[in-house]
Design a protein around this motif. Structure first.
Motif, PDB file in Angstrom:
ATOM      1  N   SER A  67       0.833  -1.021  -0.040  1.00 31.71           N
ATOM      2  CA  SER A  67       0.179  -0.186   0.017  1.00 31.71           C
ATOM      3  C   SER A  67       0.448   1.426  -0.003  1.00 31.71           C
ATOM      4  CB  SER A  67      -1.009   0.043   1.020  1.00 31.71           C
ATOM      5  OG  SER A  67      -0.158  -0.021   2.594  1.00 31.71           O
ATOM      6  N   ASP A  70       1.993   1.658  -3.686  1.00 21.39           N
ATOM      7  CA  ASP A  70       1.391   2.097  -4.223  1.00 21.39           C
ATOM      8  C   ASP A  70       1.036   3.720  -4.204  1.00 21.39           C
ATOM      9  OD1 ASP A  70       0.611  -1.250  -5.136  1.00 21.39           O
ATOM     10  OD2 ASP A  70      -1.403  -0.863  -4.051  1.00 21.39           O
ATOM     11  N   TRP A  71       0.631   3.968  -2.951  1.00 21.08           N
ATOM     12  CA  TRP A  71       0.496   5.401  -2.810  1.00 21.08           C
ATOM     13  C   TRP A  71       1.738   6.428  -3.573  1.00 21.08           C
ATOM     14  CZ3 TRP A  71      -3.585   8.759  -2.087  1.00 21.08           C
ATOM     15  CH2 TRP A  71      -4.216   8.503  -1.492  1.00 21.08           C
ATOM     16  N   THR A  95      -0.432   5.407   5.553  1.00 23.35           N
ATOM     17  CA  THR A  95      -1.538   4.894   4.088  1.00 23.35           C
ATOM     18  C   THR A  95      -2.527   5.984   4.753  1.00 23.35           C
ATOM     19  OG1 THR A  95      -1.451   2.722   4.678  1.00 23.35           O
ATOM     20  CG2 THR A  95       0.675   3.771   2.884  1.00 23.35           C
ATOM     21  N   VAL A 135      -6.000   2.593  -3.908  1.00 24.12           N
ATOM     22  CA  VAL A 135      -5.032   1.741  -3.198  1.00 24.12           C
ATOM     23  C   VAL A 135      -6.325   0.980  -1.801  1.00 24.12           C
ATOM     24  CG1 VAL A 135      -3.655   2.199  -2.023  1.00 24.12           C
ATOM     25  CG2 VAL A 135      -4.032   3.550  -4.211  1.00 24.12           C
ATOM     26  N   GLY A 138      -3.712  -0.584   4.333  1.00 26.39           N
ATOM     27  CA  GLY A 138      -2.441  -0.928   3.867  1.00 26.39           C
ATOM     28  C   GLY A 138      -2.787  -1.303   6.440  1.00 26.39           C
ATOM     29  N   ALA A 166      -1.736  -4.644  -4.115  1.00 27.85           N
ATOM     30  CA  ALA A 166      -2.102  -4.446  -3.093  1.00 27.85           C
ATOM     31  C   ALA A 166      -3.647  -5.521  -2.091  1.00 27.85           C
ATOM     32  CB  ALA A 166      -3.086  -3.172  -3.958  1.00 27.85           C
ATOM     33  N   ALA A 170      -3.758  -6.166   1.843  1.00 28.56           N
ATOM     34  CA  ALA A 170      -4.658  -6.434   2.526  1.00 28.56           C
ATOM     35  C   ALA A 170      -5.139  -7.148   2.885  1.00 28.56           C
ATOM     36  CB  ALA A 170      -5.216  -5.091   1.549  1.00 28.56           C
TER      37      ALA A 170
END
Length: 198
Positions: A67, A70-71, A95, A135, A138, A166, A170
């Motif tokens: 995560s 991804d951010w 996140t 997203v 996380g 992602a 998660a």
């Protein structure tokens, strides 16, 4: 493209870590959150990475969670946000906090990061408001996974089964929270698969 590094933590600095992978040291810039979670020098570590190739440099960035990576990708897609600024934001906001700040348009929260003024904070909040939903949330912060840990192995197993990073992160995070830190790999993967399939 280098997607992840798995090796021995050779050294850390204020903004980077050097991972020794079979005798080759890779310098990866990382957020303060990832650097604090990465473990002691000499220990095994797994970092997810993003490589940026520019005319004058090739730079590697390291992340403790999918995560966070991804951010980072979303943030660096905003004009005026380079890799270092994105890491500064991820150093002061985890996140989940970043997701909430963007969803609520909280420019002041985003502007807490070094190098982020009010105008840039507003641009980040505006441009990412519609993209942030893609997203997966996380864990509370970056969790650099020690190599060989059940969570790292479960993450790898889900990735090999075709789950997006992602989604896998998660699901493994949720399963780990539910089962506790001493869970075995089999149980963790089974529960993570059920959570990812929902």
């Amino acid at each position: 493209m280098i997607a992840r590094l798995s090796g021995i933590l050779a050294e850390t600095g204020a903004d980077h870590a050097v991972i020794d992978v079979n005798g080759v040291g890779y310098l990866a810039y990382a957020s303060a959150r990832t650097l604090s979670a990465i473990g002691p020098v000499g220990g095994s570590v797994l970092l997810l990475t993003e490589m940026q190739v520019r005319e004058d440099a090739i730079t590697l960035f390291g992340f403790g969670s999918a995560s966070e990576r991804d951010w980072f990708r979303l943030l660096t897609g905003v004009q005026g946000v380079g890799g270092r600024v994105a890491l500064a934001i991820l150093s002061v906001l985890d996140t989940n906090e970043l997701s909430r700040a963007i969803a609520s348009g909280d420019k002041a929260m985003i502007a807490r990061a070094n190098g982020v003024g009010p105008k840039l904070a507003q641009r980040i909040a505006m441009e990412l408001k519609d993209k942030a939903g893609g997203v997966a949330p996380g864990p509370g912060g970056a969790t650099a996974l020690p190599q060989g840990s059940a969570a790292a192995d479960a993450l790898s197993a889900l990735a090999n089964l075709g789950f997006r990073p992602a989604e896998a992160a998660a699901a493994v995070s949720a399963a780990s929270d539910e089962l506790g830190p001493e869970v075995g790999l089999d149980a963790l993967v089974r529960l993570a698969l059920r959570k990812a399939a929902r």
